[in-house]
Design a protein around this motif. Structure first.
Motif, short mmCIF file in Angstrom:
data_model
loop_
_atom_site.label_atom_id
_atom_site.label_comp_id
_atom_site.label_asym_id
_atom_site.label_seq_id
_atom_site.Cartn_x
_atom_site.Cartn_y
_atom_site.Cartn_z
N PRO A 144 0.94 -1.17 -0.04
CA PRO A 144 0.01 -0.07 -0.05
C PRO A 144 1.02 1.37 -0.06
N ALA A 145 0.42 2.25 -0.72
CA ALA A 145 1.01 3.44 -0.73
C ALA A 145 1.23 4.22 0.50
N LYS A 146 2.41 4.79 0.96
CA LYS A 146 2.34 5.33 2.22
C LYS A 146 1.81 6.78 2.14
N PRO A 147 1.16 7.07 3.27
CA PRO A 147 0.66 8.31 3.43
C PRO A 147 1.77 9.45 2.94
N ARG A 148 0.96 10.43 2.41
CA ARG A 148 1.85 11.85 2.03
C ARG A 148 2.66 12.38 3.19
N ASN A 149 2.23 12.31 4.57
CA ASN A 149 3.05 12.87 5.50
C ASN A 149 4.29 12.28 5.83
N GLU A 150 4.08 10.78 5.77
CA GLU A 150 5.48 9.94 5.79
C GLU A 150 6.55 10.03 4.81
N GLU A 151 5.84 10.23 3.51
CA GLU A 151 6.85 10.47 2.30
C GLU A 151 7.58 11.91 2.81
N LEU A 152 6.75 12.63 3.05
CA LEU A 152 7.37 14.26 3.38
C LEU A 152 8.41 14.07 4.56
N LEU A 153 8.18 13.15 5.58
CA LEU A 153 9.05 13.14 6.69
C LEU A 153 10.40 12.43 6.27
N GLU A 154 10.25 11.55 5.36
CA GLU A 154 11.31 10.78 4.82
C GLU A 154 12.31 11.76 3.94
N GLU A 155 11.59 12.45 3.30
CA GLU A 155 12.41 13.59 2.52
C GLU A 155 13.09 14.32 3.47
N ILE A 156 12.28 14.90 4.39
CA ILE A 156 13.25 16.06 5.35
C ILE A 156 14.19 15.19 6.01
N ARG A 157 14.14 13.83 6.16
CA ARG A 157 15.14 13.11 6.91
C ARG A 157 16.39 12.98 5.93
N ASP A 158 16.29 12.57 4.89
CA ASP A 158 17.07 12.45 3.72
C ASP A 158 18.15 13.72 3.57
N LEU A 159 17.04 15.00 3.45
CA LEU A 159 17.94 16.15 3.37
C LEU A 159 18.59 16.57 4.57
N LEU A 160 18.29 16.20 5.82
CA LEU A 160 19.13 16.65 6.98
C LEU A 160 20.41 15.81 6.96
N LYS A 161 20.20 14.75 6.46
CA LYS A 161 21.55 13.51 6.55
C LYS A 161 22.62 14.31 5.40
N LYS A 162 22.04 14.80 4.18
CA LYS A 162 23.09 15.36 3.54
C LYS A 162 23.78 16.79 4.13
#
Length: 138
Positions: free
Chosen positions: A120-138
């Motif tokens: 099942p597709a992830k909720p939109r807010n989880e996708e945004l949180l993962e993107e923020i996490r990935d940006l913070l890692k960089k």
């Protein structure tokens, strides 16, 4: 040689075959009883009171009252009534096996047709949180 036989006898296929053989024998007994005791008497009654197990031809040309009387006299007989019962039993067993195999084939086809469901597709807010996490890692 004994160890090889033990390995052969304990393989799953041989045990399954033995179980199937025993169940087949029991099923055959049930079908024979069904044909001889339930199915053929009403058919014989509809055909004018004929008892199929008593249909026979004595090969010595003498007319006997029953198969038992012919057997007691030692006459050779062709018991075509018993053969008719055996043919009806065979047809019932063959039809039951046909239905069983048809059902098994249908189940195998259904199993082949099943494709794994997409996660099942992830909720939109989880996708945004993962993107923020990935940006913070960089």
């Amino acid at each position: 040689m004994l160890n090889e036989f033990k390995k052969f006898a304990m393989r799953g296929n041989v045990v399954d075959l033995a179980v199937g053989f025993i169940l087949g024998g029991a099923f055959s007994t049930i079908v024979s009883s069904f044909v001889n005791d339930i199915l053929m008497p009403p058919i014989g009654l509809l055909l004018g009171g004929v008892d199929f197990t008593e249909l026979f031809v004595a090969l010595d040309g003498v007319e006997y009252a029953s198969r038992a009387a012919a057997a007691e006299a030692g006459a050779a007989t062709i018991n075509y009534g018993v053969f008719i019962n055996a043919v009806v039993s065979f047809i019932i067993v063959a039809f039951a096996l046909f239905l069983l195999i048809k059902g098994m084939n249908r189940m195998q086809e259904a199993k082949k047709d099943e494709t794994p469901a997409a996660p099942p597709a992830k909720p939109r807010n989880e996708e945004l949180l993962e993107e923020i996490r990935d940006l913070l890692k960089k």
